[in-house]
Design a protein around this motif. Structure first.
Motif, PDB file in Angstrom:
ATOM      1  N   SER A   1       0.844  -1.190   0.000  1.00  0.00           N
ATOM      2  CA  SER A   1       0.000   0.000   0.000  1.00  0.00           C
ATOM      3  C   SER A   1       0.875   1.234   0.000  1.00  0.00           C
ATOM      4  O   SER A   1       1.786   1.349   0.821  1.00  0.00           O
ATOM      5  CB  SER A   1      -0.897  -0.004   1.237  1.00  0.00           C
ATOM      6  OG  SER A   1      -1.775  -1.106   1.227  1.00  0.00           O
TER       7      SER A   1
ATOM      8  N   GLN B   1       0.866   5.731  -1.047  1.00  0.00           N
ATOM      9  CA  GLN B   1       0.082   6.904  -1.392  1.00  0.00           C
ATOM     10  C   GLN B   1       0.326   7.284  -2.842  1.00  0.00           C
ATOM     11  O   GLN B   1       1.361   6.927  -3.434  1.00  0.00           O
ATOM     12  CB  GLN B   1       0.454   8.062  -0.469  1.00  0.00           C
ATOM     13  CG  GLN B   1      -0.013   7.875   0.968  1.00  0.00           C
ATOM     14  CD  GLN B   1       0.117   9.129   1.790  1.00  0.00           C
ATOM     15  OE1 GLN B   1       1.068   9.892   1.625  1.00  0.00           O
ATOM     16  NE2 GLN B   1      -0.827   9.352   2.693  1.00  0.00           N
TER      17      GLN B   1
ATOM     18  N   PRO C   1      -4.258   6.221  -7.856  1.00  0.00           N
ATOM     19  CA  PRO C   1      -5.279   5.327  -7.280  1.00  0.00           C
ATOM     20  C   PRO C   1      -5.825   4.324  -8.298  1.00  0.00           C
ATOM     21  O   PRO C   1      -6.149   3.185  -7.930  1.00  0.00           O
ATOM     22  CB  PRO C   1      -6.359   6.303  -6.808  1.00  0.00           C
ATOM     23  CG  PRO C   1      -5.591   7.546  -6.481  1.00  0.00           C
ATOM     24  CD  PRO C   1      -4.503   7.619  -7.525  1.00  0.00           C
TER      25      PRO C   1
ATOM     26  N   VAL D   1      -3.160   1.840  -4.015  1.00  0.00           N
ATOM     27  CA  VAL D   1      -2.694   3.222  -4.038  1.00  0.00           C
ATOM     28  C   VAL D   1      -3.795   4.114  -3.494  1.00  0.00           C
ATOM     29  O   VAL D   1      -4.899   4.141  -4.047  1.00  0.00           O
ATOM     30  CB  VAL D   1      -2.298   3.659  -5.458  1.00  0.00           C
ATOM     31  CG1 VAL D   1      -1.699   5.069  -5.427  1.00  0.00           C
ATOM     32  CG2 VAL D   1      -1.320   2.676  -6.082  1.00  0.00           C
ATOM     33  N   SER D   2      -3.497   4.836  -2.460  1.00  0.00           N
ATOM     34  CA  SER D   2      -4.487   5.710  -1.838  1.00  0.00           C
ATOM     35  C   SER D   2      -4.244   7.158  -2.253  1.00  0.00           C
ATOM     36  O   SER D   2      -3.114   7.577  -2.506  1.00  0.00           O
ATOM     37  CB  SER D   2      -4.431   5.584  -0.319  1.00  0.00           C
ATOM     38  OG  SER D   2      -3.135   5.916   0.150  1.00  0.00           O
ATOM     39  N   SER D   3      -5.336   7.891  -2.318  1.00  0.00           N
ATOM     40  CA  SER D   3      -5.242   9.295  -2.753  1.00  0.00           C
ATOM     41  C   SER D   3      -4.951  10.216  -1.584  1.00  0.00           C
ATOM     42  O   SER D   3      -5.008   9.830  -0.434  1.00  0.00           O
ATOM     43  CB  SER D   3      -6.538   9.710  -3.434  1.00  0.00           C
ATOM     44  OG  SER D   3      -7.618   9.525  -2.558  1.00  0.00           O
TER      45      SER D   3
END
Length: 124
Positions: A11, A13, A83, A122-124
Motif C-alpha cells: 500500500s 500513497q 489510485p 494506491v491511496s489518494s
C-alpha cells in the motif's frame, strides 16, 4: 514445472513507487498484468526474450519492465502511482514464444504460466 512467484506489492500513497518482482521467469515473452475488482485482466507491460519492451498507454512513462536472466527474475518498477493503478498484479509467461506480439485486449488468454498475484493499493 514452471512456477512464477510475485512479490513486492503493498500500500502506497499516490505519487509513490513500488517494485514488483517475479521469480522463475523464463526465456520467453513475459508480461505483467493487473486486475481490479469487477474489471477484466489487462496487460500492463511485456518484454521479449531479447529485452524489447511494450507498455499499455495508461502506464507509459511511469512503469518499467525489466528482467535479470541470471536471477530468472522479472521486475516491474512502478513510479508516480495513481489510485487507478490499484489492482492485483500478476506476472505471466508465454509457453514458447520469445517475441511478444504487443499489448491487445484479452492478451492474457495467450499466456500459459501465471503467478499467484501480488496486491497493489494506491491511496489518494
Amino acid at each position: 514445472q514452471v512456477q512464477l512467484v510475485e512479490s513486492g506489492g503493498g500500500s502506497v500513497q499516490a505519487g509513490g513507487s513500488l517494485r514488483l518482482s517475479c521469480t522463475g521467469s523464463r526465456y520467453t515473452c513475459m508480461g505483467w498484468f493487473r486486475q481490479a475488482p469487477g474489471k477484466e485482466r489487462e496487460g500492463v507491460a511485456a518484454i521479449d526474450s531479447d529485452g524489447s519492451t511494450r507498455y499499455a498507454d495508461s502506464v507509459k512513462g511511469r512503469f518499467a519492465i525489466s528482467k535479470d536472466n541470471d536471477k530468472n527474475t522479472l521486475y516491474l518498477q512502478m513510479n508516480s502511482l495513481k489510485p487507478e493503478d490499484t489492482a492485483m498484479y500478476y506476472c505471466a509467461s508465454r509457453r514458447w514464444e520469445r517475441v511478444c506480439p504487443g499489448l491487445y485486449p484479452a492478451m492474457h488468454e495467450d499466456f500459459t504460466y501465471w503467478g499467484q498475484g501480488t496486491q497493489v493499493t494506491v491511496s489518494s
